[in-house]
Design an enzyme around this catalytic site. Sequence first.
Site, PDB file in Angstrom:
ATOM      1  N   SER A 111      -2.244  -8.144   2.847  1.00  0.00           N
ATOM      2  CA  SER A 111      -1.619  -7.043   2.126  1.00  0.00           C
ATOM      3  C   SER A 111      -0.855  -7.573   0.926  1.00  0.00           C
ATOM      4  CB  SER A 111      -0.651  -6.288   3.043  1.00  0.00           C
ATOM      5  OG  SER A 111       0.130  -5.347   2.325  1.00  0.00           O
ATOM      6  N   TYR A 137       7.032  -6.152   8.594  1.00  0.00           N
ATOM      7  CA  TYR A 137       5.657  -5.967   8.110  1.00  0.00           C
ATOM      8  C   TYR A 137       5.293  -7.018   7.071  1.00  0.00           C
ATOM      9  CZ  TYR A 137       1.572  -3.901   5.905  1.00  0.00           C
ATOM     10  OH  TYR A 137       0.309  -3.700   5.402  1.00  0.00           O
TER      11      TYR A 137
END
Length: 248
Positions: free
Chosen positions: A139, A153
């Site tokens: 990501s 995250y």
Amino acid sequence: MRKNILITGASSGLGEGMARQFAAAGRNLALCARRIDKLEELRTELEAAHGVKVAVRKLDVNDHLQVFETFDELHDELGSIDRVVVNAGVNRGQSVGSGHFEENRQTLTTNFVSALAQAEAAVRMFRSQGSGHLVIISSLGGVRAMPGKLTAYNASKAGLSSLGDGIRYDLLDTAIKVTTLKPGYMESELNDEHGLKRPYVTGASAGAKSLFKAIESEKAKGYVPFFPWAPLSLAIRAMPGKRMKKLM
């Protein structure tokens, strides 16, 4: 051409979008997710529309033994697996120390430890057959640390990017390719979980097409889509922490 492709987290979002792109290109699929009903619906649709074979399995990637068993089953059903896309993940978490350890633990376990299990199962398979392509979906969040809901995250994705790079270096003298991709903000269930406003959001269909092209190129790593995220990643890295916190 990679004919048989295994994708985890394929019942929705980026995983479903990639499955549609590969099926349209005539590839056979091995699709895994917790929601088997969604996978079965997708299988029926893709087989009818494109004449490909689609094998599906219910899989919770946090059951690490099941990951190995499921990958082996899908390999046997299709006869081979040429590419594995490690895509399953969650986007949860809260500020560290605010009483949400379980959410943060689950984020790190699913996105990093369980991705390792998938990579282990895939590379073991590829070593046995002498070739293959491992794709790690990391990501943009792995570029730098961020506060609050994104702390766990982004940490998980930074670790995942490093893991993908390490596996690639380990396999440089083999016929096994490794690609690490960092998608920017795309429409998906995963990115909707936080309810945070994000700039430059790519639509689900356009995002899936960008991922398809990046995966097919088999390049070592990259941002998806390249514009605006490759140049913006430099600004994100350089931004002062106080400025970053205000934006969040």
